[in-house]
Design an enzyme around this catalytic site. Sequence first.
Site, PDB file in Angstrom:
ATOM      1  N   CYS A  39      32.618 -28.319  40.737  1.00 53.35           N
ATOM      2  CA  CYS A  39      31.835 -27.847  41.874  1.00 53.35           C
ATOM      3  C   CYS A  39      30.509 -28.572  42.050  1.00 53.35           C
ATOM      4  O   CYS A  39      29.788 -28.322  43.015  1.00 53.35           O
ATOM      5  CB  CYS A  39      31.578 -26.346  41.734  1.00 53.35           C
ATOM      6  SG  CYS A  39      33.096 -25.361  41.811  1.00 53.35           S
ATOM      7  N   GLU A  58      45.920 -42.147  43.548  1.00 56.60           N
ATOM      8  CA  GLU A  58      45.490 -43.500  43.847  1.00 56.60           C
ATOM      9  C   GLU A  58      46.050 -43.905  45.200  1.00 56.60           C
ATOM     10  O   GLU A  58      47.208 -43.594  45.496  1.00 56.60           O
ATOM     11  CB  GLU A  58      45.991 -44.470  42.762  1.00 56.60           C
ATOM     12  CG  GLU A  58      45.467 -45.875  42.881  1.00 56.60           C
ATOM     13  CD  GLU A  58      45.969 -46.801  41.763  1.00 56.60           C
ATOM     14  OE1 GLU A  58      45.727 -47.999  41.859  1.00 56.60           O
ATOM     15  OE2 GLU A  58      46.602 -46.286  40.814  1.00 56.60           O
TER      16      GLU A  58
END
Length: 344
Positions: free
Chosen positions: A123, A97
């Site tokens: 992916c 964060e």
Amino acid sequence: MLYDNVCLHRFGVALPPRVVSSAELEAELAPLYSRLKLPAGRLELMTGIKTRRFWPEGTKPSEAAAAAGRRALEASNIDAADIGCLLFTSVSRDMMEPATAAFVHRHLGLPSSCQLFDLSNACLGFLNGMLMLANMLELGQIKAGLIVAGETAEDLVRSTLRHMLADKSLTRKSIKPLFASLTIGSGAVALVMTSRSFKDSGHRLCGGACQANSSYNHLCQGGQNAEQGTLMSTDSEELLVRGIETAAACWQKFSQGLGWTADSIDRFFCHQVGRAHAERLFSTLALDPAKNFETLPEFGNVGSVSAPLTMALGIEAGKLLPGRRAALLGIGSGINALMLGVEW
């Protein structure tokens, strides 16, 4: 998923300067190879990967992604002020964060009105990002958006090498789940998308299809360990079988939804894992392998960057001409499959 008002503009690519061969990685593993009597050249032979790229030490995913994003904006001739949404879609990220997209947003000087967030799906993140932006463009919520991805594989590869050398209990069998991590490379890619009513590029995202098979989410898992760093464990053989199985179901949805046959598609750009994966995919789906543009031998598996990077380099090489059709074929751990149709 079908679209009438979604345009693709230009890709931006940023490639790491350091080229590392499979032979170099095996040289570092010489004590292990000697102990287990593994033949040199095994890594390239199994995967088809000759080299992969690495960033200079300390490079952050946001820095790589911003470099690609800047090039995409410049090539598309789209003003940063017009970008209504920024998506960062890599597996790699700067920190937990805030969102890595916040750092890219600042690097690129995007407007304060621009929505920004991270979207991660192994992916497939970049392709998911294309769908997310397409939905917003089709609904008229934004007129232009930017997707960026910057993968940094260095920590994973380095941690894997350390672990393979330190763990004296490894056998020829137990070492298999670690080899997939040595196929990973670094890179960054970005793409500008707009509504056709705002700026028509002539390149359309026509639609796509997805398929999930989460019963097999245990086949490829990774994360950070305080003592060992970033590590992944991959059952490559079973993942190949279940991944192709999932892709086959996705292909049926894709083909039927768009009304496209294999013969009507001029070029395929795939998420690339290894030579055996590509061969099995095209054989199972009855696709012409001559239409597949590959970057695997030079760049390895670049995570979420792999499929869009391959398309970007294919376009640069003149492998996709205006008026031709292309399909982006993605398979990611989870297991997820996602396929997108483009009229270039």
